[in-house]
Design a protein around this motif. Structure first.
Motif, PDB file in Angstrom:
ATOM      1  N   LEU A  34      -4.720   4.456  -1.663  1.00  0.00           N
ATOM      2  CA  LEU A  34      -5.911   3.991  -0.957  1.00  0.00           C
ATOM      3  C   LEU A  34      -5.643   2.663  -0.247  1.00  0.00           C
ATOM      4  CD1 LEU A  34      -8.645   4.912  -3.585  1.00  0.00           C
ATOM      5  CD2 LEU A  34      -8.377   5.911  -1.298  1.00  0.00           C
ATOM      6  N   ASP A  35      -4.842   1.802  -0.855  1.00  0.00           N
ATOM      7  CA  ASP A  35      -4.473   0.549  -0.193  1.00  0.00           C
ATOM      8  C   ASP A  35      -3.703   0.824   1.096  1.00  0.00           C
ATOM      9  OD1 ASP A  35      -5.692  -1.024  -2.109  1.00  0.00           O
ATOM     10  OD2 ASP A  35      -3.848  -1.409  -3.238  1.00  0.00           O
ATOM     11  N   TRP A  36      -2.800   1.807   1.047  1.00  0.00           N
ATOM     12  CA  TRP A  36      -2.054   2.185   2.260  1.00  0.00           C
ATOM     13  C   TRP A  36      -3.025   2.619   3.351  1.00  0.00           C
ATOM     14  CZ3 TRP A  36      -1.985   6.775   4.965  1.00  0.00           C
ATOM     15  CH2 TRP A  36      -1.007   6.890   5.976  1.00  0.00           C
ATOM     16  N   LEU A  37      -3.980   3.453   2.966  1.00  0.00           N
ATOM     17  CA  LEU A  37      -4.938   3.961   3.942  1.00  0.00           C
ATOM     18  C   LEU A  37      -5.795   2.842   4.507  1.00  0.00           C
ATOM     19  CD1 LEU A  37      -5.835   6.641   5.211  1.00  0.00           C
ATOM     20  CD2 LEU A  37      -7.569   6.801   3.415  1.00  0.00           C
ATOM     21  N   LEU A  38      -6.287   1.978   3.645  1.00  0.00           N
ATOM     22  CA  LEU A  38      -7.126   0.868   4.102  1.00  0.00           C
ATOM     23  C   LEU A  38      -6.383  -0.030   5.093  1.00  0.00           C
ATOM     24  CD1 LEU A  38      -8.893  -0.130   0.765  1.00  0.00           C
ATOM     25  CD2 LEU A  38      -9.980   0.891   2.768  1.00  0.00           C
ATOM     26  N   GLU A 103     -12.500  18.919  16.493  1.00  0.00           N
ATOM     27  CA  GLU A 103     -11.226  18.320  16.902  1.00  0.00           C
ATOM     28  C   GLU A 103     -11.358  16.797  17.006  1.00  0.00           C
ATOM     29  OE1 GLU A 103      -7.257  18.244  18.672  1.00  0.00           O
ATOM     30  OE2 GLU A 103      -8.324  20.039  17.986  1.00  0.00           O
ATOM     31  N   SER A 104     -10.395  16.085  16.439  1.00  0.00           N
ATOM     32  CA  SER A 104     -10.276  14.627  16.568  1.00  0.00           C
ATOM     33  C   SER A 104     -11.542  13.885  16.136  1.00  0.00           C
ATOM     34  CB  SER A 104      -9.935  14.244  18.021  1.00  0.00           C
ATOM     35  OG  SER A 104      -8.746  14.872  18.439  1.00  0.00           O
ATOM     36  N   SER A 105     -12.209  14.384  15.089  1.00  0.00           N
ATOM     37  CA  SER A 105     -13.491  13.800  14.688  1.00  0.00           C
ATOM     38  C   SER A 105     -13.393  12.789  13.544  1.00  0.00           C
ATOM     39  CB  SER A 105     -14.467  14.916  14.297  1.00  0.00           C
ATOM     40  OG  SER A 105     -13.919  15.748  13.294  1.00  0.00           O
ATOM     41  N   PHE A 106     -12.197  12.623  12.968  1.00  0.00           N
ATOM     42  CA  PHE A 106     -12.019  11.681  11.868  1.00  0.00           C
ATOM     43  C   PHE A 106     -10.835  10.750  12.142  1.00  0.00           C
ATOM     44  CE2 PHE A 106     -14.207  15.270   9.926  1.00  0.00           C
ATOM     45  CZ  PHE A 106     -15.210  14.635   9.208  1.00  0.00           C
ATOM     46  N   ASP A 107     -10.978   9.524  11.680  1.00  0.00           N
ATOM     47  CA  ASP A 107      -9.875   8.562  11.763  1.00  0.00           C
ATOM     48  C   ASP A 107      -8.871   8.756  10.645  1.00  0.00           C
ATOM     49  OD1 ASP A 107     -10.894   6.819  14.011  1.00  0.00           O
ATOM     50  OD2 ASP A 107     -12.579   6.650  12.620  1.00  0.00           O
ATOM     51  N   ALA A 108      -9.332   9.332   9.530  1.00  0.00           N
ATOM     52  CA  ALA A 108      -8.445   9.563   8.391  1.00  0.00           C
ATOM     53  C   ALA A 108      -8.984  10.715   7.558  1.00  0.00           C
ATOM     54  CB  ALA A 108      -8.316   8.304   7.534  1.00  0.00           C
ATOM     55  N   VAL A 109      -8.082  11.339   6.821  1.00  0.00           N
ATOM     56  CA  VAL A 109      -8.434  12.411   5.893  1.00  0.00           C
ATOM     57  C   VAL A 109      -7.737  12.144   4.569  1.00  0.00           C
ATOM     58  CG1 VAL A 109      -8.249  14.872   5.392  1.00  0.00           C
ATOM     59  CG2 VAL A 109      -8.748  14.126   7.727  1.00  0.00           C
ATOM     60  N   CYS A 110      -8.476  12.306   3.469  1.00  0.00           N
ATOM     61  CA  CYS A 110      -7.915  12.208   2.121  1.00  0.00           C
ATOM     62  C   CYS A 110      -7.906  13.601   1.498  1.00  0.00           C
ATOM     63  CB  CYS A 110      -8.747  11.276   1.242  1.00  0.00           C
ATOM     64  SG  CYS A 110      -8.837   9.592   1.827  1.00  0.00           S
ATOM     65  N   SER A 139      -4.600   9.032  10.211  1.00  0.00           N
ATOM     66  CA  SER A 139      -3.848   9.038   8.962  1.00  0.00           C
ATOM     67  C   SER A 139      -4.353  10.105   7.998  1.00  0.00           C
ATOM     68  CB  SER A 139      -3.955   7.671   8.278  1.00  0.00           C
ATOM     69  OG  SER A 139      -3.456   6.651   9.116  1.00  0.00           O
ATOM     70  N   LEU A 140      -3.427  10.684   7.254  1.00  0.00           N
ATOM     71  CA  LEU A 140      -3.768  11.621   6.188  1.00  0.00           C
ATOM     72  C   LEU A 140      -3.040  11.202   4.922  1.00  0.00           C
ATOM     73  CD1 LEU A 140      -4.239  15.410   6.234  1.00  0.00           C
ATOM     74  CD2 LEU A 140      -2.537  14.480   4.653  1.00  0.00           C
ATOM     75  N   ALA A 141      -3.803  11.045   3.833  1.00  0.00           N
ATOM     76  CA  ALA A 141      -3.239  10.734   2.518  1.00  0.00           C
ATOM     77  C   ALA A 141      -3.447  11.938   1.616  1.00  0.00           C
ATOM     78  CB  ALA A 141      -3.912   9.500   1.926  1.00  0.00           C
ATOM     79  N   LEU A 142      -2.372  12.413   1.018  1.00  0.00           N
ATOM     80  CA  LEU A 142      -2.421  13.634   0.213  1.00  0.00           C
ATOM     81  C   LEU A 142      -1.754  13.381  -1.129  1.00  0.00           C
ATOM     82  CD1 LEU A 142      -1.632  17.246   1.340  1.00  0.00           C
ATOM     83  CD2 LEU A 142      -0.295  16.256  -0.525  1.00  0.00           C
ATOM     84  N   ALA A 143      -2.313  13.972  -2.174  1.00  0.00           N
ATOM     85  CA  ALA A 143      -1.669  13.936  -3.491  1.00  0.00           C
ATOM     86  C   ALA A 143      -1.672  15.335  -4.075  1.00  0.00           C
ATOM     87  CB  ALA A 143      -2.383  12.973  -4.431  1.00  0.00           C
TER      88      ALA A 143
END
Length: 216
Positions: A34-38, A103-110, A139-143
């Motif tokens: 989350l810090d990376w994403l922020l 399309e292109s509606s989010f700045d990031a996805v978790c 950006s996309l953060a995935l776990a």
């Protein structure tokens, strides 16, 4: 979700409820992700949280930093908990495979641990849809739990779960096929705080959408 039949994931997470949050609250790798994403988000960014659970820590952290969060989860119990605990975010009880994503509606996805009860084809198709929902450069953060398994039964916090996942190199290939570039990753061994839990390998991957757009 279509019809009255609850999905297997909804059944599992309805049963776990707040216990899931307690079990994973100590994940330093999740906080680091989350810090990376922020660090990549501009003020007031719009973020999609896939498999939003109880809203903590993901939606809570992001709204606390001033971002607009839409959480999607198949579990009515989780959505109710999240709406109560993180009132500044919006939550929707739905299957992310079935809802429209512009399309292109989010700045990031978790996407934290929310693919594991989908088939590999479903996971790959969803990654492509999520990449298209990101703005170029987003950006996309995935776990996930990195493992070369398909429809494998595991005991998860006292619940029987059928899990499917990718080996790390195959996940990287799936992300690349979606038009996402891996910028960093972290592998850890984490034991949830629960009497029925066992140590789990966790892989956190941080990506950006290519400026040219993802694959169709």
């Amino acid at each position: 979700m279509n019809g009255d039949q609850a999905s297997p994931a909804a059944t599992v997470f309805d049963a776990l409820g707040a216990e899931y949050e307690k079990a994973f609250a100590g994940s330093a790798a999740h906080r680091s992700s989350l810090d990376w994403l922020l660090g990549r988000l501009g003020p007031g960014s719009r973020v999609l949280d896939v498999g939003s659970g109880t809203g903590r820590p993901t939606a809570d952290t992001l709204t606390g930093a001033g971002h607009e969060v839409l959480g999607i989860d198949v579990s009515p119990v989780m959505v109710e908990l999240a709406a109560r605990q993180v009132p500044d975010a919006a939550f929707r009880c739905a299957d992310v495979r079935e809802i429209p994503l512009a399309e292109s509606s989010f700045d990031a996805v978790c996407v934290y641990f929310s693919l594991l009860q989908m088939s590999r084809d479903e996971q790959s198709a969803l990654l492509r849809r999520l990449a298209r929902a990101l703005r170029p450069g987003g950006s996309l953060a995935l776990a996930t739990v990195p493992a070369d398994v398909e429809d494998f039964e595991v005991d998860f916090m006292g619940q029987k779960v059928r899990a499917t996942s990718f080996a790390p190199e195959d996940l990287t290939a799936a992300l690349a096929g979606a038009g996402l570039t891996v910028e960093s990753h972290e592998s850890v061994l984490f034991t949830p705080s629960h009497p029925d839990a066992t140590p789990e390998p966790h892989l956190f991957v941080h990506c950006r959408r290519e400026e040219s757009g993802p694959a169709a």
